[in-house]
Each structure stands twice: as structure tokens, then as C-alpha cells.
Design a protein around this motif. Structure first.
Motif, PDB file in Angstrom:
ATOM      1  N   SER A 271      53.567  41.700  48.379  1.00 28.84           N
ATOM      2  CA  SER A 271      52.147  42.165  47.528  1.00 28.84           C
ATOM      3  C   SER A 271      52.043  41.100  46.487  1.00 28.84           C
ATOM      4  O   SER A 271      52.025  41.589  45.358  1.00 28.84           O
ATOM      5  CB  SER A 271      52.796  43.529  46.968  1.00 28.84           C
ATOM      6  N   ASP A 272      51.796  39.749  46.872  1.00 22.52           N
ATOM      7  CA  ASP A 272      51.577  38.774  46.062  1.00 22.52           C
ATOM      8  C   ASP A 272      50.245  38.809  45.368  1.00 22.52           C
ATOM      9  O   ASP A 272      49.348  39.036  45.838  1.00 22.52           O
ATOM     10  CB  ASP A 272      51.931  37.607  46.629  1.00 22.52           C
ATOM     11  N   SER A 273      50.204  38.257  44.024  1.00 25.74           N
ATOM     12  CA  SER A 273      48.973  38.050  43.501  1.00 25.74           C
ATOM     13  C   SER A 273      48.416  36.665  43.888  1.00 25.74           C
ATOM     14  O   SER A 273      49.029  36.058  44.781  1.00 25.74           O
ATOM     15  CB  SER A 273      48.924  38.280  41.920  1.00 25.74           C
ATOM     16  N   VAL A 274      47.185  36.516  43.619  1.00 20.94           N
ATOM     17  CA  VAL A 274      46.545  35.002  43.667  1.00 20.94           C
ATOM     18  C   VAL A 274      47.540  33.961  43.121  1.00 20.94           C
ATOM     19  O   VAL A 274      47.344  32.693  43.855  1.00 20.94           O
ATOM     20  CB  VAL A 274      45.399  35.057  43.235  1.00 20.94           C
ATOM     21  N   LEU A 275      48.280  34.249  42.280  1.00 22.18           N
ATOM     22  CA  LEU A 275      49.288  33.206  41.729  1.00 22.18           C
ATOM     23  C   LEU A 275      49.980  32.749  42.785  1.00 22.18           C
ATOM     24  O   LEU A 275      50.129  31.329  43.197  1.00 22.18           O
ATOM     25  CB  LEU A 275      50.052  33.570  40.613  1.00 22.18           C
ATOM     26  N   THR A 276      50.695  33.592  43.477  1.00 19.89           N
ATOM     27  CA  THR A 276      51.791  33.008  44.376  1.00 19.89           C
ATOM     28  C   THR A 276      51.010  32.482  45.716  1.00 19.89           C
ATOM     29  O   THR A 276      51.223  31.744  46.198  1.00 19.89           O
ATOM     30  CB  THR A 276      52.693  34.153  44.766  1.00 19.89           C
ATOM     31  N   ASN A 277      49.991  33.162  46.209  1.00 23.77           N
ATOM     32  CA  ASN A 277      49.322  32.673  47.164  1.00 23.77           C
ATOM     33  C   ASN A 277      48.582  31.751  46.979  1.00 23.77           C
ATOM     34  O   ASN A 277      48.204  30.591  48.186  1.00 23.77           O
ATOM     35  CB  ASN A 277      48.241  33.913  47.634  1.00 23.77           C
ATOM     36  N   THR A 278      48.246  31.269  45.944  1.00 20.88           N
ATOM     37  CA  THR A 278      47.835  29.923  45.509  1.00 20.88           C
ATOM     38  C   THR A 278      48.776  28.644  45.565  1.00 20.88           C
ATOM     39  O   THR A 278      48.650  27.733  46.168  1.00 20.88           O
ATOM     40  CB  THR A 278      46.949  29.636  44.085  1.00 20.88           C
TER      41      THR A 278
ATOM     42  N   LEU B 284      43.775  43.639  46.138  1.00 26.37           N
ATOM     43  CA  LEU B 284      44.117  43.988  44.793  1.00 26.37           C
ATOM     44  C   LEU B 284      42.900  44.309  44.031  1.00 26.37           C
ATOM     45  O   LEU B 284      41.883  43.562  44.057  1.00 26.37           O
ATOM     46  CB  LEU B 284      44.800  43.026  44.126  1.00 26.37           C
ATOM     47  N   ILE B 285      42.983  45.200  43.272  1.00 23.94           N
ATOM     48  CA  ILE B 285      41.638  45.778  42.565  1.00 23.94           C
ATOM     49  C   ILE B 285      41.866  45.179  40.945  1.00 23.94           C
ATOM     50  O   ILE B 285      40.904  45.282  40.146  1.00 23.94           O
ATOM     51  CB  ILE B 285      41.409  47.238  42.263  1.00 23.94           C
ATOM     52  N   ASN B 286      42.911  44.565  40.522  1.00 21.42           N
ATOM     53  CA  ASN B 286      43.490  44.331  39.093  1.00 21.42           C
ATOM     54  C   ASN B 286      44.328  43.037  39.224  1.00 21.42           C
ATOM     55  O   ASN B 286      45.076  42.962  38.315  1.00 21.42           O
ATOM     56  CB  ASN B 286      43.710  45.630  38.443  1.00 21.42           C
ATOM     57  N   ASP B 287      44.165  42.136  39.863  1.00 22.74           N
ATOM     58  CA  ASP B 287      44.715  40.730  39.927  1.00 22.74           C
ATOM     59  C   ASP B 287      44.280  40.082  38.675  1.00 22.74           C
ATOM     60  O   ASP B 287      43.276  39.811  38.348  1.00 22.74           O
ATOM     61  CB  ASP B 287      44.212  39.916  41.137  1.00 22.74           C
ATOM     62  N   PRO B 288      45.403  39.977  37.864  1.00 21.40           N
ATOM     63  CA  PRO B 288      45.232  39.147  36.666  1.00 21.40           C
ATOM     64  C   PRO B 288      45.060  37.738  36.604  1.00 21.40           C
ATOM     65  O   PRO B 288      44.771  36.997  35.741  1.00 21.40           O
ATOM     66  CB  PRO B 288      46.281  39.531  35.821  1.00 21.40           C
ATOM     67  N   PHE B 289      44.985  37.048  37.679  1.00 25.58           N
ATOM     68  CA  PHE B 289      44.769  35.704  37.854  1.00 25.58           C
ATOM     69  C   PHE B 289      43.711  35.296  38.868  1.00 25.58           C
ATOM     70  O   PHE B 289      43.226  35.827  39.475  1.00 25.58           O
ATOM     71  CB  PHE B 289      46.030  35.051  38.434  1.00 25.58           C
ATOM     72  N   CYS B 290      43.368  34.060  38.737  1.00 29.65           N
ATOM     73  CA  CYS B 290      42.288  33.369  39.531  1.00 29.65           C
ATOM     74  C   CYS B 290      42.720  32.171  39.934  1.00 29.65           C
ATOM     75  O   CYS B 290      43.411  31.429  38.987  1.00 29.65           O
ATOM     76  CB  CYS B 290      40.779  33.354  39.135  1.00 29.65           C
ATOM     77  N   GLY B 291      42.682  31.684  41.059  1.00 25.51           N
ATOM     78  CA  GLY B 291      43.125  30.400  41.488  1.00 25.51           C
ATOM     79  C   GLY B 291      42.153  29.886  43.005  1.00 25.51           C
ATOM     80  O   GLY B 291      41.148  29.357  42.826  1.00 25.51           O
TER      81      GLY B 291
END
Length: 350
Positions: free
Chosen positions: A291-298, A318-325
């Protein structure tokens, strides 16, 4: 160096059901390492694969315990820091967060994205699959439609291993194929089949253009994979059976590839070792996620030119990912040209 820790909860747009449970949201851990006016970011996400759950509480507690020991080091001392983390027997998610943050710090220090530091070719990145969890046939078809409406999706991963048995698996799979218009389909049973059912499903799926089956048997039953390999036509990849590079040589005669996840491996450093070990053993490589955010997937996307297959889709649900990458472009998750990970923070509502 200074280490700061912050919790954040991410919620899934669609609950994900696999053979051993359903996930609707997770509380992940954001690690920030600061030195020389530069801040490197990493993430730890909880997971339960492999029989030893790594909860948010366990991760947070381990970070609090190790932080005072690490403060005397400089972020450039990755080899020494790695040995400290290994000797402390930290959860692999904790190690991953620290290792990712150290890499991000270094990239920012030299002003280069990690993929460029490693001399990799972004044009060699394969399309990422997106996941269709276990569900009723009609609900699975609706999920396919939603994915195809959301983005230019090229590959689907279908979760099988239903508690209701392989007939339920077949019905759901046929519904997905009926609805899908993609280039490739992967199948992941998450250890949900018996050997007999895995043989049946492998032969049934073999005539449908499936690229491979992932983790057909539960962790601990690796020796049965050789019999499975001999009695059905599809390549076999393992996930829950393979955490680190040391696991790979023992699997080389039983499987065709391994699924590398940063939370399992303990970060980018060990992930790179796993890639080279797998290649030396004649195996293929895929990257996956929890359940990784864009931080780990980036972070994983920085290494993705070295992978045959990618399954880096968790942040897309995710509806509320706090990151963009990294950005999804023509089905591929592509890192940008910003230094380090190239990840930025964005305020989102809960």
C-alpha cells in the motif's frame, strides 16, 4: 544527520482483496533525513506477507530506537549505515525508508535523478500492470472499466486464489478478460492454491495468453514448485517466497522470476543486489508494491529500466496520496528529471 518521522494515512479508492485479506487503508511512515541543508525522503508501509506482520506501530517504534544511533553518521556513509541496520535486525520496511531517504539525499546533493546517476535508460521502462482484486465477476468487470477510464492502461494483474475455490477464480478471470482490452495479463494467486489446483489453473490459463503466474503456492512450499513447473506451461514468479538476494539462488531451479518489493528487500541498495543476483541465476525480474504511496513507487521507478515486468500501481488507487513524483504515461510509470527521487509534497484533504 537528523531523522524526523511523520505518520500519514492513505485511503484506497477501491478496497483490494487478495487470497489472505482485504485492505481499505493503511497508515504509512514518512522518514526525513536532513544534513547540509538537504532533506532526503523515504517511506515505510506496513505489510503482512511472509508470516511476520510489519505493522505501523512496529515500524514507528523501530525508527525511534535506531534514530539516536544513526545521528552521528553522514548520509553519504550508506555502507556503514546499512550494516548498523542489519545488525539491529530492524523490520525491512524500516530499513527501506531509511535507505530510500539516503538515496534521495545523495541525488539531491549531486543534483541528479537516481536513474541518471545509475546510467539507466528511461525509454526501457516496461508498462506497469494495475490490479484487479478478488471479487464477484460483475464487480471485477466494473473494476476493469474504472481502470480503463482512469488512464491509458496496458497491463492487468488479476488476483486469484479465491477462498471459494478455483471455479470462482475461473468465473472471475473470464469476466475480466471479457471486459479488458489490454496488451498483457498477469495472474497472482498470493499462495492461495494447493499444488493440485495450481496445476489445473496453470494448464487452464496456459491457452489464454497469460504471461506468468505469481506465487501459486504458499510460502514454505517452495520445493513443490518444481513439480508445478514440470506439469503446466506458464512461467512461475514468486513474491512471498523471496525477500532478499540470499533467497534467490535457492529458488533458481523452481521458478522463472522473482518479484522485488522495496518494503521486503529493505530498500534500493538490496533491491539492486537482488536484480543482479536474479540475472546471474538466469531469472527474470519484476517490481511490485504494497500500500505504498507515490514516494515509494517513484523510488522503485528509478530502477525500473532493469525490470522485465512492473506492478507499481498502489498509489494510483489512493484518494489522498500526499506526494507527487513519477507520472503514468502511455501505461508506463516514468520518473521525472528532478534530483534524487523527484518527489514533492502536496497538501491533500483527509
Amino acid at each position: 544527520m537528523q531523522i524526523d518521522v511523520e505518520l500519514f494515512t492513505v485511503k484506497k479508492r477501491f478496497p483490494l482483496t487478495i487470497s489472505y485479506g482485504t485492505t481499505t487503508q493503511t497508515t504509512n511512515v514518512w522518514v526525513k533525513i536532513s544534513e547540509d541543508g538537504i532533506e532526503g525522503w523515504g517511506e515505510a508501509s506496513p505489510f503482512s506477507a511472509g508470516g511476520n506482520p510489519q505493522t505501523t506501530e512496529i515500524i514507528q517504534e523501530s525508527l525511534q530506537k535506531i534514530a539516536p544511533t544513526l545521528e552521528k553518521f553522514h548520509p553519504s556513509q550508506r555502507q556503514e549505515i546499512e550494516q548498523i541496520l542489519i545488525k539491529a535486525n530492524l523490520p525491512s520496511s524500516t530499513q527501506a525508508a531509511i535507505d530510500i531517504a539516503l538515496h534521495d539525499w545523495l541525488g539531491k546533493r549531486v543534483g541528479l535523478p537516481l536513474w541518471q546517476m545509475w546510467g539507466l535508460n528511461k525509454n526501457a521502462i516496461a508498462p506497469t500492470s494495475v490490479t484487479i482484486g478478488i471479487n464477484t465477476p460483475e464487480a471485477a468487470k466494473q473494476r476493469v472499466r474504472k481502470w480503463l477510464e482512469y488512464a491509458d492502461i496496458k497491463v492487468l494483474k488479476v488476483k486469484l486464489g479465491s477462498p471459494e475455490g478455483i471455479e470462482a477464480d475461473k468465473k472471475m478471470f473470464l469476466a475480466v478478460i471479457e471486459e479488458a482490452s489490454v496488451q498483457e495479463v498477469f495472474v497472482d494467486a498470493n499462495g492461495g492454491w494447493s499444488l493440485a489446483d495450481a496445476i489445473k489453473m496453470g494448464n487452464w490459463l496456459g491457452g489464454m495468453g497469460i504471461k506468468y503466474i505469481e506465487q501459486p503456492l504458499a510460502k514454505g512450499r517452495e520445493t513443490e514448485l518444481l513439480e508445478l513447473k514440470q506439469q503446466q506451461p506458464l512461467p512461475i514468479f514468486v513474491d512471498e517466497s523471496c525477500f532478499h538476494s540470499i533467497d534467490i539462488p535457492k529458488l533458481r531451479n523452481y521458478v522463472d522470476g522473482v518479484n522485488i518489493k522495496l518494503m521486503k528487500s529493505g530498500g534500493l541498495t538490496e533491491a539492486m543486489r537482488m536484480i543482479h543476483t536474479a540475472r546471474a541465476c538466469g531469472l527474470q525480474v519484476m517490481f511490485g508494491c504494497y500500500s505504498d504511496s507515490v514516494l515509494t513507487n517513484t523510488a522503485a521507478a528509478q530502477l525500473s529500466p532493469l525490470a522485465d515486468y512492473l506492478d507499481l500501481d498502489s498509489h494510483l488507487n489512493l484518494i489522498n496520496d500526499p506526494f507527487c513524483g513519477a507520472i503514468l504515461h502511455e501505461g508506463c510509470l516514468c520518473p521525472n528529471d528532478l534530483p534524487g527521487l523527484g518527489v514533492e509534497y502536496r497538501a491533500v484533504s483527509a
